[in-house]
Write an enzyme that holds these catalytic residues in place. Structure first.
Site, PDB file in Angstrom:
ATOM      1  N   ASP A 165       0.862  -1.187   0.000  1.00 30.23           N
ATOM      2  CA  ASP A 165       0.000   0.000   0.000  1.00 30.23           C
ATOM      3  C   ASP A 165       0.898   1.236   0.000  1.00 30.23           C
ATOM      4  O   ASP A 165       2.108   1.138   0.185  1.00 30.23           O
ATOM      5  CB  ASP A 165      -0.985   0.004   1.179  1.00 30.23           C
ATOM      6  CG  ASP A 165      -0.320   0.015   2.546  1.00 30.23           C
ATOM      7  OD1 ASP A 165       0.911  -0.190   2.625  1.00 30.23           O
ATOM      8  OD2 ASP A 165      -1.033   0.213   3.539  1.00 30.23           O
ATOM      9  N   PHE A 177       6.676   1.922  -3.993  1.00 28.65           N
ATOM     10  CA  PHE A 177       8.059   2.129  -3.546  1.00 28.65           C
ATOM     11  C   PHE A 177       8.608   3.521  -3.873  1.00 28.65           C
ATOM     12  O   PHE A 177       9.675   3.885  -3.394  1.00 28.65           O
ATOM     13  CB  PHE A 177       9.013   1.060  -4.117  1.00 28.65           C
ATOM     14  CG  PHE A 177       8.727  -0.323  -3.617  1.00 28.65           C
ATOM     15  CD1 PHE A 177       9.079  -0.685  -2.324  1.00 28.65           C
ATOM     16  CD2 PHE A 177       8.108  -1.268  -4.429  1.00 28.65           C
ATOM     17  CE1 PHE A 177       8.812  -1.972  -1.848  1.00 28.65           C
ATOM     18  CE2 PHE A 177       7.841  -2.544  -3.959  1.00 28.65           C
ATOM     19  CZ  PHE A 177       8.189  -2.902  -2.670  1.00 28.65           C
ATOM     20  N   HIS A 187      11.179  -9.445   0.741  1.00 32.51           N
ATOM     21  CA  HIS A 187      10.888  -8.022   0.582  1.00 32.51           C
ATOM     22  C   HIS A 187      12.169  -7.207   0.814  1.00 32.51           C
ATOM     23  O   HIS A 187      13.034  -7.604   1.604  1.00 32.51           O
ATOM     24  CB  HIS A 187       9.821  -7.611   1.601  1.00 32.51           C
ATOM     25  CG  HIS A 187       9.191  -6.296   1.335  1.00 32.51           C
ATOM     26  ND1 HIS A 187       9.748  -5.099   1.772  1.00 32.51           N
ATOM     27  CD2 HIS A 187       8.053  -5.962   0.679  1.00 32.51           C
ATOM     28  CE1 HIS A 187       8.976  -4.104   1.408  1.00 32.51           C
ATOM     29  NE2 HIS A 187       7.940  -4.585   0.735  1.00 32.51           N
TER      30      HIS A 187
END
Length: 227
Positions: free
Chosen positions: A66, A79, A192
């Protein structure tokens, strides 16, 4: 919804936008704003990923969770942050991997629009967030819309690259039958880039060179990953 769907995405998204879930999302967002809630990114930028990357030009998909929930950070591209805003830790780690993978110098800003204009779809799962509350708009209806975006890319005849960083992005892709069952696309999975997980396999995963090698081998050119 108050946002205008870009023409290239309309055929893929129109069926979703007429569902009760999408209508509830639009009404809920209006009610939140009318109640004085600060929502990021601001109106007019929430579909920036679709505006900058038409469906028929998508070559790479990068999935985020998000938007950033701090002031002036979110710009509608996962990002990314506007020039002049401090580069967030996850993006800084992306830049470190970019430097290691391709030998490119680390950029001094976080605006990834140059990637988006070359066919890199920088898509978050939820396209809005309440100020100061990460994940606050999850489950409010965005997922049906962004699932449809991913499915539309996966259904294209041209092969694309899906870069899935972290369990959240990987879980989203698994919900897309057209992606999970296809063999013509390249799907790259790694931890991640967050400081909490980047050292568990994100660093050294070389997604940028792998993406370019695949695209070039399939006649789709390469991405200039410089920012």
């Amino acid at each position: 919804m108050t946002e205008t769907i870009p023409e290239s995405w309309r055929l893929a998204l129109d069926p979703v936008l007429t569902t009760p879930e999408a209508r509830r999302l639009g009404g809920w967002l209006r009610a939140e704003e009318d109640a004085g809630q600060t929502i990021y990114p601001p109106r007019g930028t929430r579909l920036a990923a679709l505006d900058l990357t038409p469906l028929d030009q998508v070559r790479v998909v990068i999935l985020g969770q998000d938007p950033y929930h701090g002031p002036n950070q979110a710009m509608g591209l996962c990002f990314a942050v506007p020039e002049g805003v401090r580069v967030p830790p996850s993006l800084l780690n992306i830049y470190k991997e970019l430097e290691s993978d391709l030998g490119l110098p680390r950029p001094g800003h976080g605006d990834l629009s140059a990637w988006a204009r070359q066919g890199v779809l920088l898509l978050n799962n939820a396209l809005t967030v309440e100020a100061g509350r990460a994940g606050s708009h999850a489950g409010k209806g965005w997922e049906a819309i962004t699932d449809a975006c991913v499915a539309a890319v996966a259904a294209q005849a041209e092969p694309s690259v899906f870069i899935l960083w972290g369990s959240h992005a990987q879980g989203k892709a698994a919900r897309i039958p057209e992606l999970a069952g296809t063999e013509r696309h390249l799907v790259l999975r790694s931890p991640h880039p967050s400081p909490l997980s980047a050292h568990r396999g994100f660093f050294g995963s070389r997604p940028f060179s792998q993406a370019n090698a695949f695209l070039e081998a399939h006649g789709r050119g390469t991405i200039d990953w410089r920012v």
